[in-house]
Design a protein around this motif. Sequence first.
Motif, PDB file in Angstrom:
ATOM      1  N   LEU A  88      78.123  44.251  76.509  1.00 19.08           N
ATOM      2  CA  LEU A  88      77.475  44.919  76.514  1.00 19.08           C
ATOM      3  C   LEU A  88      76.182  43.791  77.461  1.00 19.08           C
ATOM      4  N   GLY A  89      75.718  42.804  77.115  1.00 17.81           N
ATOM      5  CA  GLY A  89      74.835  41.696  77.263  1.00 17.81           C
ATOM      6  C   GLY A  89      73.747  41.910  76.566  1.00 17.81           C
ATOM      7  N   VAL A  90      74.347  42.680  75.554  1.00 17.91           N
ATOM      8  CA  VAL A  90      72.651  42.832  74.480  1.00 17.91           C
ATOM      9  C   VAL A  90      72.889  42.141  73.762  1.00 17.91           C
ATOM     10  N   SER A  91      73.704  41.502  73.095  1.00 18.52           N
ATOM     11  CA  SER A  91      73.235  39.978  72.543  1.00 18.52           C
ATOM     12  C   SER A  91      73.044  39.282  72.884  1.00 18.52           C
ATOM     13  N   GLY A  92      73.170  38.652  74.199  1.00 25.15           N
ATOM     14  CA  GLY A  92      73.184  37.780  75.452  1.00 25.15           C
ATOM     15  C   GLY A  92      71.302  38.337  75.536  1.00 25.15           C
ATOM     16  N   GLY A  93      71.187  38.989  75.820  1.00 26.42           N
ATOM     17  CA  GLY A  93      69.232  38.994  75.948  1.00 26.42           C
ATOM     18  C   GLY A  93      68.729  38.582  74.560  1.00 26.42           C
ATOM     19  N   ALA A  94      69.159  39.872  73.700  1.00 33.35           N
ATOM     20  CA  ALA A  94      68.451  39.199  72.051  1.00 33.35           C
ATOM     21  C   ALA A  94      68.771  37.430  72.247  1.00 33.35           C
ATOM     22  N   ALA A  95      69.635  36.785  72.263  1.00 32.43           N
ATOM     23  CA  ALA A  95      69.939  35.035  72.517  1.00 32.43           C
ATOM     24  C   ALA A  95      69.335  34.842  73.643  1.00 32.43           C
ATOM     25  N   ALA A  96      68.267  34.841  74.437  1.00 32.33           N
ATOM     26  CA  ALA A  96      67.879  34.163  76.044  1.00 32.33           C
ATOM     27  C   ALA A  96      66.347  34.756  75.294  1.00 32.33           C
ATOM     28  N   ALA A 116      63.912  38.445  69.964  1.00 30.33           N
ATOM     29  CA  ALA A 116      65.238  38.378  70.251  1.00 30.33           C
ATOM     30  C   ALA A 116      65.076  39.923  70.509  1.00 30.33           C
ATOM     31  N   PHE A 117      64.489  41.399  70.084  1.00 32.68           N
ATOM     32  CA  PHE A 117      64.433  42.383  70.272  1.00 32.68           C
ATOM     33  C   PHE A 117      63.843  42.727  71.649  1.00 32.68           C
ATOM     34  N   ALA A 118      63.298  42.192  72.116  1.00 34.06           N
ATOM     35  CA  ALA A 118      62.448  42.007  73.933  1.00 34.06           C
ATOM     36  C   ALA A 118      63.641  41.586  74.800  1.00 34.06           C
ATOM     37  N   GLY A 119      63.935  40.922  74.500  1.00 36.80           N
ATOM     38  CA  GLY A 119      65.289  39.779  75.198  1.00 36.80           C
ATOM     39  C   GLY A 119      66.512  41.036  75.163  1.00 36.80           C
ATOM     40  N   ALA A 120      66.731  41.661  74.310  1.00 35.77           N
ATOM     41  CA  ALA A 120      67.675  42.800  74.087  1.00 35.77           C
ATOM     42  C   ALA A 120      67.323  43.493  75.064  1.00 35.77           C
ATOM     43  N   VAL A 121      66.273  44.216  74.962  1.00 36.99           N
ATOM     44  CA  VAL A 121      65.314  45.567  75.226  1.00 36.99           C
ATOM     45  C   VAL A 121      65.728  45.647  77.063  1.00 36.99           C
ATOM     46  N   LEU A 241      69.227  46.214  66.458  1.00 38.35           N
ATOM     47  CA  LEU A 241      70.460  45.500  65.339  1.00 38.35           C
ATOM     48  C   LEU A 241      70.588  44.788  65.709  1.00 38.35           C
ATOM     49  N   ALA A 242      70.900  44.356  67.473  1.00 39.02           N
ATOM     50  CA  ALA A 242      71.432  42.883  67.574  1.00 39.02           C
ATOM     51  C   ALA A 242      70.780  41.489  67.811  1.00 39.02           C
ATOM     52  N   ALA A 243      69.761  42.585  68.304  1.00 37.14           N
ATOM     53  CA  ALA A 243      68.898  41.131  68.176  1.00 37.14           C
ATOM     54  C   ALA A 243      68.193  40.984  66.865  1.00 37.14           C
ATOM     55  N   ALA A 244      68.552  41.780  65.875  1.00 38.20           N
ATOM     56  CA  ALA A 244      67.706  41.007  64.838  1.00 38.20           C
ATOM     57  C   ALA A 244      69.242  40.125  64.432  1.00 38.20           C
ATOM     58  N   THR A 245      70.968  41.071  63.983  1.00 42.34           N
ATOM     59  CA  THR A 245      71.461  39.372  64.064  1.00 42.34           C
ATOM     60  C   THR A 245      72.081  38.137  64.862  1.00 42.34           C
ATOM     61  N   VAL A 246      71.023  38.439  66.054  1.00 39.77           N
ATOM     62  CA  VAL A 246      71.067  37.393  66.458  1.00 39.77           C
ATOM     63  C   VAL A 246      70.174  36.269  65.895  1.00 39.77           C
ATOM     64  N   ALA A 247      69.042  36.802  65.769  1.00 36.74           N
ATOM     65  CA  ALA A 247      67.647  35.899  64.991  1.00 36.74           C
ATOM     66  C   ALA A 247      68.224  35.543  64.204  1.00 36.74           C
ATOM     67  N   GLY A 248      68.917  35.485  63.113  1.00 34.51           N
ATOM     68  CA  GLY A 248      69.872  35.786  62.083  1.00 34.51           C
ATOM     69  C   GLY A 248      70.349  34.446  61.615  1.00 34.51           C
ATOM     70  N   ALA A 249      71.452  34.721  62.920  1.00 32.37           N
ATOM     71  CA  ALA A 249      72.980  34.243  62.677  1.00 32.37           C
ATOM     72  C   ALA A 249      73.596  33.929  64.242  1.00 32.37           C
ATOM     73  N   GLY A 250      71.979  33.865  64.953  1.00 31.43           N
ATOM     74  CA  GLY A 250      73.415  33.451  66.099  1.00 31.43           C
ATOM     75  C   GLY A 250      73.629  34.654  66.917  1.00 31.43           C
ATOM     76  N   LEU A 251      75.007  33.824  68.239  1.00 34.13           N
ATOM     77  CA  LEU A 251      75.955  34.648  68.982  1.00 34.13           C
ATOM     78  C   LEU A 251      76.532  35.056  67.893  1.00 34.13           C
ATOM     79  N   ILE A 252      77.338  36.333  67.354  1.00 35.28           N
ATOM     80  CA  ILE A 252      78.538  36.422  66.718  1.00 35.28           C
ATOM     81  C   ILE A 252      78.958  37.685  67.513  1.00 35.28           C
ATOM     82  N   GLY A 253      80.324  37.374  68.087  1.00 36.11           N
ATOM     83  CA  GLY A 253      81.420  38.244  68.719  1.00 36.11           C
ATOM     84  C   GLY A 253      82.116  39.404  68.555  1.00 36.11           C
ATOM     85  N   PHE A 254      81.956  39.925  68.593  1.00 39.21           N
ATOM     86  CA  PHE A 254      83.511  41.511  68.739  1.00 39.21           C
ATOM     87  C   PHE A 254      83.214  41.801  67.327  1.00 39.21           C
TER      88      PHE A 254
END
Length: 324
Positions: A88-96, A116-121, A241-254
């Motif tokens: 859904l692009g949430v993790s991508g926004g968090a990564a950005a 990351a949360f700001a990017g996800a939102v 949730l997605a933002a916190a995980t991206v901040a801690g471990a990067g992009l992990i999909g699926f």
Amino acid sequence: MSLRLWLLLVGIVIVAAVVAVAGGAVPIAALDVLRALVGQGDATQVAIVQDLRLPRIALGITVGAGLAVSGAALQTTLRNPLAEPYLLGVSGGAAAGAVTAVTLGIASAAVLPLAAFAGAVAAVVVVLLVARAVAGHADPRVLLMAGVVVGAFCTALIMVALATAPENTVRGALWWMMGSLGDAQWRGVRWVALYVAVGIGLLVLWARDIDVLALGEDAAASLGLPVERVTRRVYFAASLLAAATVAGAGLIGFVGLIVPAIGRALGARNTRESLLAAALVGAALVVLADLAARTLLRPAELPLGAVTALIGVPFFLWRLRRMR
């Protein structure tokens, strides 16, 4: 779900953690692991267990629970079994957002999840706007397509942000974008766990509203549920949730795609059970996937995101075929 099944899930997480502590580039026997946990035995093994593997496993449990619960909430809310933060692009926004913070030099353990949360939102808002512009409402199928497009756009933004960054920053950011638990440290783990706990707590608190929302927007509105407000709350909690995980471990999909289906298959009867079951299954899945990433090509280490994608892509195609 029965008490026996809950105990089984907790036991699986514990077994996965124990196996992950013992396994790795330097295998450690079970008895030596127990000695190292209490600070006894070989000094090198104590350092490996306490300073390297335990923080890594704690981060894996936290990230897996966060991604799985986020996916379960999004799938129920959108009534689409293919919905998850990565697609859904949430993790991508968090990564950005996180990469922007890194390039600006403000990436402390406390600030990085907020960036990351700001990017996800921002990604969630854009996806919703695109879906409404195309379909007139938040159509689940259009949301998925909009999410893929927004995710690709966020990846392009990351590449632009890294174009002028120092070489070491670029190398670290690219590895981080592929997902890794290798940089886990207790201070960072505590911050990620705090944000994940808040996100999961909010979604569990709103579980009854999500149950009603799963009946459909018209049915939920006829029962007096403020559909738009509840939907936004779920999106924002899932984004946290997605933002916190991206901040801690990067992009992990699926992970958020696979695990909710497992929870439903285990017999979760409502949203609250689905979320809690997803948290346990997701924790075990990420810990074991990280163990595979560390051991399959030992002593080299695979990106964690690549391991989860190898599992998730066939699962996605299978689910897509079933939806036909």
